[in-house]
Write a protein that holds these residues in place. Structure first.
Motif, PDB file in Angstrom:
ATOM      1  N   THR A 169       0.800  -1.217   0.000  1.00 21.05           N
ATOM      2  CA  THR A 169       0.000   0.000   0.000  1.00 21.05           C
ATOM      3  C   THR A 169       0.839   1.276   0.000  1.00 21.05           C
ATOM      4  O   THR A 169       0.372   2.334  -0.428  1.00 21.05           O
ATOM      5  CB  THR A 169      -0.913   0.043   1.226  1.00 21.05           C
ATOM      6  OG1 THR A 169      -0.105   0.066   2.415  1.00 21.05           O
ATOM      7  CG2 THR A 169      -1.830  -1.161   1.262  1.00 21.05           C
ATOM      8  N   ASP A 184      -6.387   7.830   5.162  1.00 15.97           N
ATOM      9  CA  ASP A 184      -5.703   7.623   3.890  1.00 15.97           C
ATOM     10  C   ASP A 184      -5.090   6.224   3.837  1.00 15.97           C
ATOM     11  O   ASP A 184      -5.238   5.496   2.847  1.00 15.97           O
ATOM     12  CB  ASP A 184      -4.631   8.690   3.696  1.00 15.97           C
ATOM     13  CG  ASP A 184      -3.945   8.590   2.347  1.00 15.97           C
ATOM     14  OD1 ASP A 184      -4.434   9.222   1.389  1.00 15.97           O
ATOM     15  OD2 ASP A 184      -2.924   7.879   2.245  1.00 15.97           O
ATOM     16  N   TRP A 187      -7.940   3.401   3.845  1.00 12.97           N
ATOM     17  CA  TRP A 187      -8.601   3.241   2.549  1.00 12.97           C
ATOM     18  C   TRP A 187      -7.709   2.503   1.562  1.00 12.97           C
ATOM     19  O   TRP A 187      -8.166   1.676   0.786  1.00 12.97           O
ATOM     20  CB  TRP A 187      -9.008   4.601   1.996  1.00 12.97           C
ATOM     21  CG  TRP A 187     -10.238   5.162   2.655  1.00 12.97           C
ATOM     22  CD1 TRP A 187     -10.983   4.578   3.644  1.00 12.97           C
ATOM     23  CD2 TRP A 187     -10.846   6.413   2.378  1.00 12.97           C
ATOM     24  NE1 TRP A 187     -12.023   5.401   3.995  1.00 12.97           N
ATOM     25  CE2 TRP A 187     -11.969   6.531   3.243  1.00 12.97           C
ATOM     26  CE3 TRP A 187     -10.562   7.465   1.502  1.00 12.97           C
ATOM     27  CZ2 TRP A 187     -12.807   7.645   3.220  1.00 12.97           C
ATOM     28  CZ3 TRP A 187     -11.392   8.586   1.488  1.00 12.97           C
ATOM     29  CH2 TRP A 187     -12.503   8.678   2.339  1.00 12.97           C
ATOM     30  N   ARG A 188      -6.413   2.799   1.589  1.00 14.71           N
ATOM     31  CA  ARG A 188      -5.499   2.063   0.713  1.00 14.71           C
ATOM     32  C   ARG A 188      -5.433   0.586   1.094  1.00 14.71           C
ATOM     33  O   ARG A 188      -5.383  -0.288   0.220  1.00 14.71           O
ATOM     34  CB  ARG A 188      -4.102   2.686   0.777  1.00 14.71           C
ATOM     35  CG  ARG A 188      -3.941   3.952  -0.058  1.00 14.71           C
ATOM     36  CD  ARG A 188      -2.530   4.486   0.030  1.00 14.71           C
ATOM     37  NE  ARG A 188      -2.303   5.255   1.232  1.00 14.71           N
ATOM     38  CZ  ARG A 188      -1.198   5.212   1.956  1.00 14.71           C
ATOM     39  NH1 ARG A 188      -0.207   4.394   1.620  1.00 14.71           N
ATOM     40  NH2 ARG A 188      -1.052   5.966   3.022  1.00 14.71           N
ATOM     41  N   ASP A 191      -8.626  -1.126  -0.045  1.00 14.39           N
ATOM     42  CA  ASP A 191      -8.663  -1.268  -1.501  1.00 14.39           C
ATOM     43  C   ASP A 191      -7.738  -2.370  -1.985  1.00 14.39           C
ATOM     44  O   ASP A 191      -7.933  -2.927  -3.078  1.00 14.39           O
ATOM     45  CB  ASP A 191      -8.286   0.064  -2.151  1.00 14.39           C
ATOM     46  CG  ASP A 191      -8.745   0.147  -3.604  1.00 14.39           C
ATOM     47  OD1 ASP A 191      -9.911  -0.216  -3.878  1.00 14.39           O
ATOM     48  OD2 ASP A 191      -7.947   0.568  -4.460  1.00 14.39           O
ATOM     49  N   ARG A 231      -7.317  12.276  -3.551  1.00 19.92           N
ATOM     50  CA  ARG A 231      -6.394  11.154  -3.770  1.00 19.92           C
ATOM     51  C   ARG A 231      -7.109   9.819  -3.864  1.00 19.92           C
ATOM     52  O   ARG A 231      -6.730   8.953  -4.663  1.00 19.92           O
ATOM     53  CB  ARG A 231      -5.385  11.081  -2.609  1.00 19.92           C
ATOM     54  CG  ARG A 231      -4.399  12.212  -2.552  1.00 19.92           C
ATOM     55  CD  ARG A 231      -3.842  12.413  -1.148  1.00 19.92           C
ATOM     56  NE  ARG A 231      -3.084  11.284  -0.647  1.00 19.92           N
ATOM     57  CZ  ARG A 231      -1.755  11.276  -0.485  1.00 19.92           C
ATOM     58  NH1 ARG A 231      -1.053  12.357  -0.786  1.00 19.92           N
ATOM     59  NH2 ARG A 231      -1.139  10.227  -0.009  1.00 19.92           N
ATOM     60  N   ARG A 232      -8.165   9.604  -3.060  1.00 20.28           N
ATOM     61  CA  ARG A 232      -8.654   8.243  -2.835  1.00 20.28           C
ATOM     62  C   ARG A 232     -10.071   7.941  -3.289  1.00 20.28           C
ATOM     63  O   ARG A 232     -10.428   6.766  -3.399  1.00 20.28           O
ATOM     64  CB  ARG A 232      -8.551   7.902  -1.340  1.00 20.28           C
ATOM     65  CG  ARG A 232      -7.184   8.117  -0.744  1.00 20.28           C
ATOM     66  CD  ARG A 232      -6.128   7.266  -1.413  1.00 20.28           C
ATOM     67  NE  ARG A 232      -4.777   7.630  -0.968  1.00 20.28           N
ATOM     68  CZ  ARG A 232      -3.701   7.495  -1.715  1.00 20.28           C
ATOM     69  NH1 ARG A 232      -3.803   6.988  -2.932  1.00 20.28           N
ATOM     70  NH2 ARG A 232      -2.517   7.857  -1.254  1.00 20.28           N
ATOM     71  N   ARG A 277      -2.938  10.530  -7.273  1.00 20.13           N
ATOM     72  CA  ARG A 277      -4.349  10.136  -7.253  1.00 20.13           C
ATOM     73  C   ARG A 277      -4.449   8.644  -7.570  1.00 20.13           C
ATOM     74  O   ARG A 277      -4.069   8.184  -8.650  1.00 20.13           O
ATOM     75  CB  ARG A 277      -5.154  10.952  -8.257  1.00 20.13           C
ATOM     76  CG  ARG A 277      -6.610  10.469  -8.348  1.00 20.13           C
ATOM     77  CD  ARG A 277      -7.539  11.457  -9.000  1.00 20.13           C
ATOM     78  NE  ARG A 277      -8.827  10.847  -9.297  1.00 20.13           N
ATOM     79  CZ  ARG A 277      -9.783  10.601  -8.398  1.00 20.13           C
ATOM     80  NH1 ARG A 277      -9.581  10.929  -7.137  1.00 20.13           N
ATOM     81  NH2 ARG A 277     -10.918  10.032  -8.751  1.00 20.13           N
ATOM     82  N   ARG A 278      -4.943   7.902  -6.597  1.00 20.33           N
ATOM     83  CA  ARG A 278      -5.154   6.464  -6.775  1.00 20.33           C
ATOM     84  C   ARG A 278      -6.511   6.125  -6.150  1.00 20.33           C
ATOM     85  O   ARG A 278      -6.600   5.617  -5.043  1.00 20.33           O
ATOM     86  CB  ARG A 278      -4.033   5.680  -6.106  1.00 20.33           C
ATOM     87  CG  ARG A 278      -3.930   4.245  -6.599  1.00 20.33           C
ATOM     88  CD  ARG A 278      -2.967   3.383  -5.811  1.00 20.33           C
ATOM     89  NE  ARG A 278      -1.954   4.063  -5.047  1.00 20.33           N
ATOM     90  CZ  ARG A 278      -1.300   3.476  -4.029  1.00 20.33           C
ATOM     91  NH1 ARG A 278      -1.575   2.242  -3.697  1.00 20.33           N
ATOM     92  NH2 ARG A 278      -0.375   4.138  -3.357  1.00 20.33           N
ATOM     93  N   PRO A 279      -7.611   6.408  -6.875  1.00 22.49           N
ATOM     94  CA  PRO A 279      -8.942   6.226  -6.282  1.00 22.49           C
ATOM     95  C   PRO A 279      -9.266   4.766  -6.023  1.00 22.49           C
ATOM     96  O   PRO A 279      -8.846   3.867  -6.751  1.00 22.49           O
ATOM     97  CB  PRO A 279      -9.882   6.818  -7.335  1.00 22.49           C
ATOM     98  CG  PRO A 279      -9.138   6.700  -8.621  1.00 22.49           C
ATOM     99  CD  PRO A 279      -7.682   6.898  -8.265  1.00 22.49           C
ATOM    100  N   MET A 280     -10.024   4.532  -4.956  1.00 22.10           N
ATOM    101  CA  MET A 280     -10.436   3.172  -4.622  1.00 22.10           C
ATOM    102  C   MET A 280     -11.431   2.645  -5.639  1.00 22.10           C
ATOM    103  O   MET A 280     -12.127   3.411  -6.324  1.00 22.10           O
ATOM    104  CB  MET A 280     -11.043   3.141  -3.215  1.00 22.10           C
ATOM    105  CG  MET A 280     -12.360   3.869  -3.081  1.00 22.10           C
ATOM    106  SD  MET A 280     -13.096   3.743  -1.412  1.00 22.10           S
ATOM    107  CE  MET A 280     -11.919   4.621  -0.407  1.00 22.10           C
TER     108      MET A 280
END
Length: 297
Positions: A169, A184, A187-188, A191, A231-232, A277-280
C-alpha cells in the motif's frame, strides 16, 4: 501458524520525557518481548533509553532535525525497521500512552499469526478513568467501545501494521503532517483487500484530550480532508463527501475563528497539489459501506 516478529515504534518531540519513560517501561513488562524498539526524536535529540531503562530487544533511537509531523515521523521508524529486515508487524504507540496489560504484544502476534490477510489492528484507547471517547471508536454514531470486529478505520494513537501490507500500500502520507493520515492509509489497505480489525481487548491508556488543542487543527483538518478525497475517492463521491463534511463542520464548530481557519484550509486543499491520485475501486466503496461506514461520512 507462523509467528510474526513484532517491533514497537514510538515518535516523540522530546517534550514528554516522563510519559515516554512510563510507556517504555510498560513495553518492557510485556510477556512477549519485541524484537526491536525504534524511538524517533521528531525535531529533537533523544537520550539513551535502552541503557537507562533496560529495555528488551534491540533498541534504536533516531534523531530527526525537523519535526516531520505524526506520519512523517512514523515513516522514519518504518524505514529504519526495513533496513534491519527482521520485522513482520510494527506496533505504533503515542508517546503519552501506556500499555495497561502485559499481554498486548502477545495478543497482537497471535492475531497476525492466525490471519495472513490481517493488515491493521486497532487498539482501544481509554482515559485515566477507563472511559473511551466516542470519537475513538472506529464506527459511525454511538457504538459500544467494547464491541470488536472488522472496521473501516483505526486510531493513530495505538495500532499494529503488517509490514507486508505496507510494502503493497505504501507508508503514511507524510505531507498530511497531522489529521486524516489514518484514513488515507486505511482506505489504501481496504482497496488492496487487507482487513482492519478493531480489538478492544488491546488497551492503551491515554490522557483525555481534544484534537482542537493543536493550533493548526481547523486549517489542517480541512486541507487534509480535501487532499484525502482527491487522492482516494471516485470522482462522483468527492463532492458528496465534501458537502457532508462541510455541513457537519458548520453544525459542530462554535468558533468563528475556527470556521474561518477551516474554510481557509479547505481552499488550500483545493488549490495545492494533493499528491498521487489512486482512487479506490467501487467494490471497495461497497465493502466499506457494508462494514458500516460508506466513504462519504
Amino acid at each position: 501458524m507462523v509467528e510474526p516478529r513484532i517491533a514497537v515504534a514510538v515518535v516523540t518531540m522530546g517534550n514528554r520525557p516522563a510519559e515516554v519513560d512510563a510507556l517504555l517501561e510498560s513495553v518492557a513488562k510485556q510477556d512477549l518481548a519485541p524484537a526491536r524498539i525504534v524511538i524517533v526524536g521528531n525535531g529533537c535529540r533523544l537520550p539513551e533509553f535502552a541503557r537507562r531503562l533496560s529495555l528488551p530487544g534491540e533498541v534504536t533511537t533516531v534523531d530527526v532535525e525537523e519535526n516531520l509531523g505524526c506520519p512523517g515521523g512514523r515513516n522514519v521508524a518504518l524505514a529504519r525497521l526495513r533496513e534491519y529486515g527482521d520485522t513482520d508487524v510494527v506496533v505504533e504507540l503515542d508517546d503519552d500512552g501506556l500499555l495497561v496489560e502485559a499481554d498486548v504484544l502477545r495478543r497482537v502476534r497471535d492475531l497476525y499469526a492466525a490471519d495472513p490477510r490481517l493488515g491493521i489492528v486497532a487498539f482501544r484507547i481509554a482515559d485515566e478513568r477507563g472511559e473511551t471517547q466516542q470519537r475513538h471508536v472506529p464506527r459511525v454514531g454511538t457504538s459500544d467501545p467494547l464491541r470488536g470486529g472488522y472496521v473501516t478505520g483505526f486510531l493513530g494513537g495505538a495500532h499494529a501494521l503488517s509490514m507486508a501490507m505496507l510494502a503493497q500500500t505504501g507508508d503514511w502520507p507524510a505531507e498530511f503532517f497531522f489529521a486524516h493520515e489514518e484514513t488515507d492509509l486505511a482506505w489504501r489497505a481496504a482497496d488492496a483487500d487487507w482487513k482492519i480489525l478493531y480489538a478492544p481487548a488491546l488497551l492503551l491508556r491515554h490522557p483525555r484530550t481534544s484534537p482542537a488543542r493543536h493550533a493548526i487543527y481547523h486549517r489542517v483538518t480541512a486541507r487534509n480532508r480535501v487532499w484525502l478525497v482527491r487522492r482516494r475517492l471516485p470522482l462522483l463521491l468527492i463532492p458528496v463527501h465534501l458537502a457532508v463534511w462541510m455541513l457537519l463542520t458548520l453544525v459542530r464548530t462554535r468558533s468563528v475563528g475556527g470556521l474561518r481557519a477551516w474554510f481557509g484550509g479547505f481552499v488550500e486543499g483545493v488549490r495545492q497539489p494533493a499528491g498521487e491520485r489512486r482512487p479506490m475501486r467501487w467494490r471497495t466503496v461497497w465493502r466499506l459501506t457494508r462494514l458500516g461506514r460508506p466513504p462519504v461520512v
